[in-house]
Design a protein around this motif. Structure first.
Motif, PDB file in Angstrom:
ATOM      1  N   LEU A  72      54.324  20.129  32.230  1.00  0.00           N
ATOM      2  CA  LEU A  72      53.652  18.834  32.130  1.00  0.00           C
ATOM      3  C   LEU A  72      52.962  18.457  33.434  1.00  0.00           C
ATOM      4  CD1 LEU A  72      56.200  16.772  30.027  1.00  0.00           C
ATOM      5  CD2 LEU A  72      54.006  17.690  29.320  1.00  0.00           C
ATOM      6  N   GLU A  73      53.546  18.831  34.554  1.00  0.00           N
ATOM      7  CA  GLU A  73      52.933  18.516  35.850  1.00  0.00           C
ATOM      8  C   GLU A  73      51.591  19.249  36.012  1.00  0.00           C
ATOM      9  OE1 GLU A  73      53.795  16.355  38.235  1.00  0.00           O
ATOM     10  OE2 GLU A  73      55.303  15.655  36.828  1.00  0.00           O
ATOM     11  N   SER A  74      51.546  20.501  35.634  1.00  0.00           N
ATOM     12  CA  SER A  74      50.293  21.234  35.782  1.00  0.00           C
ATOM     13  C   SER A  74      49.283  20.843  34.703  1.00  0.00           C
ATOM     14  CB  SER A  74      50.546  22.738  35.770  1.00  0.00           C
ATOM     15  OG  SER A  74      51.057  23.130  34.523  1.00  0.00           O
ATOM     16  N   LEU A  75      49.753  20.366  33.534  1.00  0.00           N
ATOM     17  CA  LEU A  75      48.820  19.888  32.519  1.00  0.00           C
ATOM     18  C   LEU A  75      48.127  18.611  32.960  1.00  0.00           C
ATOM     19  CD1 LEU A  75      50.269  20.373  28.931  1.00  0.00           C
ATOM     20  CD2 LEU A  75      48.119  21.160  29.838  1.00  0.00           C
ATOM     21  N   LYS A  76      48.793  17.798  33.789  1.00  0.00           N
ATOM     22  CA  LYS A  76      48.164  16.590  34.318  1.00  0.00           C
ATOM     23  C   LYS A  76      47.014  16.956  35.252  1.00  0.00           C
ATOM     24  CE  LYS A  76      52.250  13.699  33.953  1.00  0.00           C
ATOM     25  NZ  LYS A  76      53.286  12.962  34.681  1.00  0.00           N
ATOM     26  N   LYS A  77      47.114  18.088  35.913  1.00  0.00           N
ATOM     27  CA  LYS A  77      46.049  18.544  36.804  1.00  0.00           C
ATOM     28  C   LYS A  77      44.920  19.227  36.027  1.00  0.00           C
ATOM     29  CE  LYS A  77      49.224  19.278  40.615  1.00  0.00           C
ATOM     30  NZ  LYS A  77      49.898  20.281  41.451  1.00  0.00           N
ATOM     31  N   HIS A  78      45.266  19.960  34.967  1.00  0.00           N
ATOM     32  CA  HIS A  78      44.285  20.702  34.174  1.00  0.00           C
ATOM     33  C   HIS A  78      44.187  20.064  32.788  1.00  0.00           C
ATOM     34  CE1 HIS A  78      44.308  23.839  37.215  1.00  0.00           C
ATOM     35  NE2 HIS A  78      45.633  23.807  37.177  1.00  0.00           N
ATOM     36  N   LYS A  79      43.499  18.961  32.680  1.00  0.00           N
ATOM     37  CA  LYS A  79      43.394  18.212  31.428  1.00  0.00           C
ATOM     38  C   LYS A  79      42.570  18.937  30.371  1.00  0.00           C
ATOM     39  CE  LYS A  79      43.971  13.772  33.622  1.00  0.00           C
ATOM     40  NZ  LYS A  79      45.188  13.242  33.138  1.00  0.00           N
ATOM     41  N   ALA A  80      41.781  19.895  30.759  1.00  0.00           N
ATOM     42  CA  ALA A  80      40.954  20.637  29.802  1.00  0.00           C
ATOM     43  C   ALA A  80      41.788  21.554  28.907  1.00  0.00           C
ATOM     44  CB  ALA A  80      39.906  21.455  30.534  1.00  0.00           C
ATOM     45  N   LEU A  81      43.032  21.824  29.281  1.00  0.00           N
ATOM     46  CA  LEU A  81      43.896  22.678  28.459  1.00  0.00           C
ATOM     47  C   LEU A  81      44.556  21.919  27.309  1.00  0.00           C
ATOM     48  CD1 LEU A  81      45.666  24.837  31.174  1.00  0.00           C
ATOM     49  CD2 LEU A  81      43.856  25.522  29.620  1.00  0.00           C
ATOM     50  N   ILE A  82      44.562  20.608  27.350  1.00  0.00           N
ATOM     51  CA  ILE A  82      45.240  19.816  26.317  1.00  0.00           C
ATOM     52  C   ILE A  82      44.625  20.043  24.938  1.00  0.00           C
ATOM     53  CG2 ILE A  82      45.787  17.468  25.582  1.00  0.00           C
ATOM     54  CD1 ILE A  82      46.132  16.765  28.545  1.00  0.00           C
ATOM     55  N   PRO A  83      43.298  20.008  24.749  1.00  0.00           N
ATOM     56  CA  PRO A  83      42.746  20.306  23.413  1.00  0.00           C
ATOM     57  C   PRO A  83      43.072  21.710  22.925  1.00  0.00           C
ATOM     58  CG  PRO A  83      41.077  19.282  24.785  1.00  0.00           C
ATOM     59  CD  PRO A  83      42.240  19.577  25.665  1.00  0.00           C
ATOM     60  N   LEU A  84      43.155  22.651  23.833  1.00  0.00           N
ATOM     61  CA  LEU A  84      43.518  24.011  23.452  1.00  0.00           C
ATOM     62  C   LEU A  84      44.938  24.044  22.869  1.00  0.00           C
ATOM     63  CD1 LEU A  84      42.905  27.083  23.514  1.00  0.00           C
ATOM     64  CD2 LEU A  84      44.013  27.101  25.755  1.00  0.00           C
ATOM     65  N   TYR A  85      45.884  23.401  23.541  1.00  0.00           N
ATOM     66  CA  TYR A  85      47.258  23.362  23.041  1.00  0.00           C
ATOM     67  C   TYR A  85      47.349  22.612  21.715  1.00  0.00           C
ATOM     68  CZ  TYR A  85      49.195  25.309  27.338  1.00  0.00           C
ATOM     69  OH  TYR A  85      49.504  26.131  28.374  1.00  0.00           O
ATOM     70  N   VAL A  86      46.576  21.555  21.550  1.00  0.00           N
ATOM     71  CA  VAL A  86      46.588  20.798  20.289  1.00  0.00           C
ATOM     72  C   VAL A  86      46.055  21.661  19.148  1.00  0.00           C
ATOM     73  CG1 VAL A  86      45.556  18.834  19.088  1.00  0.00           C
ATOM     74  CG2 VAL A  86      46.468  18.537  21.387  1.00  0.00           C
ATOM     75  N   CYS A  87      44.945  22.344  19.369  1.00  0.00           N
ATOM     76  CA  CYS A  87      44.369  23.191  18.317  1.00  0.00           C
ATOM     77  C   CYS A  87      45.287  24.359  17.949  1.00  0.00           C
ATOM     78  CB  CYS A  87      43.007  23.717  18.753  1.00  0.00           C
ATOM     79  SG  CYS A  87      41.749  22.448  18.828  1.00  0.00           S
ATOM     80  N   VAL A  88      45.875  24.979  18.942  1.00  0.00           N
ATOM     81  CA  VAL A  88      46.806  26.086  18.669  1.00  0.00           C
ATOM     82  C   VAL A  88      48.046  25.566  17.942  1.00  0.00           C
ATOM     83  CG1 VAL A  88      48.336  27.771  19.760  1.00  0.00           C
ATOM     84  CG2 VAL A  88      45.983  27.571  20.514  1.00  0.00           C
ATOM     85  N   GLY A  89      48.536  24.403  18.315  1.00  0.00           N
ATOM     86  CA  GLY A  89      49.694  23.813  17.645  1.00  0.00           C
ATOM     87  C   GLY A  89      49.408  23.476  16.191  1.00  0.00           C
ATOM     88  N   ILE A  90      48.221  22.906  15.924  1.00  0.00           N
ATOM     89  CA  ILE A  90      47.848  22.589  14.542  1.00  0.00           C
ATOM     90  C   ILE A  90      47.680  23.868  13.727  1.00  0.00           C
ATOM     91  CG2 ILE A  90      45.973  21.642  13.128  1.00  0.00           C
ATOM     92  CD1 ILE A  90      45.654  19.471  15.263  1.00  0.00           C
ATOM     93  N   GLY A  91      47.106  24.894  14.317  1.00  0.00           N
ATOM     94  CA  GLY A  91      46.955  26.169  13.620  1.00  0.00           C
ATOM     95  C   GLY A  91      48.290  26.817  13.290  1.00  0.00           C
ATOM     96  N   CYS A  92      49.216  26.772  14.239  1.00  0.00           N
ATOM     97  CA  CYS A  92      50.555  27.340  13.988  1.00  0.00           C
ATOM     98  C   CYS A  92      51.296  26.546  12.914  1.00  0.00           C
ATOM     99  CB  CYS A  92      51.360  27.370  15.273  1.00  0.00           C
ATOM    100  SG  CYS A  92      50.773  28.578  16.464  1.00  0.00           S
ATOM    101  N   ALA A  93      51.188  25.224  12.961  1.00  0.00           N
ATOM    102  CA  ALA A  93      51.853  24.395  11.954  1.00  0.00           C
ATOM    103  C   ALA A  93      51.259  24.637  10.567  1.00  0.00           C
ATOM    104  CB  ALA A  93      51.734  22.917  12.328  1.00  0.00           C
ATOM    105  N   GLY A  94      49.941  24.805  10.482  1.00  0.00           N
ATOM    106  CA  GLY A  94      49.311  25.110   9.197  1.00  0.00           C
ATOM    107  C   GLY A  94      49.727  26.458   8.654  1.00  0.00           C
ATOM    108  N   ALA A  95      49.854  27.443   9.531  1.00  0.00           N
ATOM    109  CA  ALA A  95      50.283  28.769   9.086  1.00  0.00           C
ATOM    110  C   ALA A  95      51.727  28.742   8.584  1.00  0.00           C
ATOM    111  CB  ALA A  95      50.140  29.772  10.227  1.00  0.00           C
TER     112      ALA A  95
END
Length: 81
Positions: free
Chosen positions: A6-29
């Motif tokens: 979480l600390e490094s995600l606060k620094k790299h905010k551009a990775l948050i949409p990537l994690y959301v999309c991958v999470g939604i894809g995994c949940a759908g699968a």
């Protein structure tokens, strides 16, 4: 690795949409695999209590989406054994 805490995600905010999309894809699968395992007429979990599970689906619509036909109102095209 950067971006995995979480600390490094606060620094790299551009990775948050990537994690959301991958999470939604995994949940759908996982949802779709669970649906196939429980609703598909080719899968039989308990053969002792129901030796002919395909007979349950004679008048049911088991397709994921079918706008044309509704099998509950008419005779099923499946043969009777």
């Amino acid at each position: 690795m950067q971006g995995l805490s979480l600390e490094s995600l606060k620094k790299h905010k551009a990775l948050i949409p990537l994690y959301v999309c991958v999470g939604i894809g995994c949940a759908g699968a996982v949802f779709y695999l669970g649906r196939l395992a429980t609703r598909n007429p080719d899968v039989s979990w308990n053969k002792k209590s129901n030796p002919e599970p395909w007979e349950e689906y004679r008048a049911k619509q088991y397709k994921f989406y079918s706008p044309i036909r509704d099998y509950s109102k008419e005779e099923s095209p499946a043969p009777k054994y």
